[in-house]
Design a protein around this motif. Structure first.
Motif: not given
Length: 94
Positions: A2-12
């Motif tokens: 999901s887009t949320t998981v990708i955003i969280l990975i990028v932020v991390a």
């Protein structure tokens, strides 16, 4: 994913990179400060040695001057002895 998981990975990843950059920056800062302290210590040691060397040079010059004066006094006494000694002319003729 999901887009949320990708955003969280990028932020991390961005946070981890920022932390790593901060740590590296601090380590470099500490290393620079350690080198500054070491350089300061070397300069202080150089100044101390330069003062000691200058003092030794001055003492050596004073000692050399005293030696020259003593040599001149010895020559004067030798000359006076030759003037007084009746056998001095015989020694110089030989």
């Amino acid at each position: 994913m999901s887009t949320t998981v990708i955003i969280l990975i990028v932020v991390a990843v961005i946070v981890v990179l920022a932390i790593a950059g901060f740590v590296v920056s601090r380590q470099r800062g500490r290393q620079l400060e350690e080198k500054r302290v070491e350089a300061r210590e070397h300069r202080e040691e150089a100044k101390t040695r330069a003062r000691k060397a200058e003092q030794a040079r001055l003492e050596a010059e004073e000692q050399a001057e005293r030696a020259r004066k003593e040599q001149a006094a010895a020559e004067e006494h030798r000359r006076q002895a030759d003037e007084v000694d009746p056998d001095a002319e015989e020694r110089s003729a030989q």
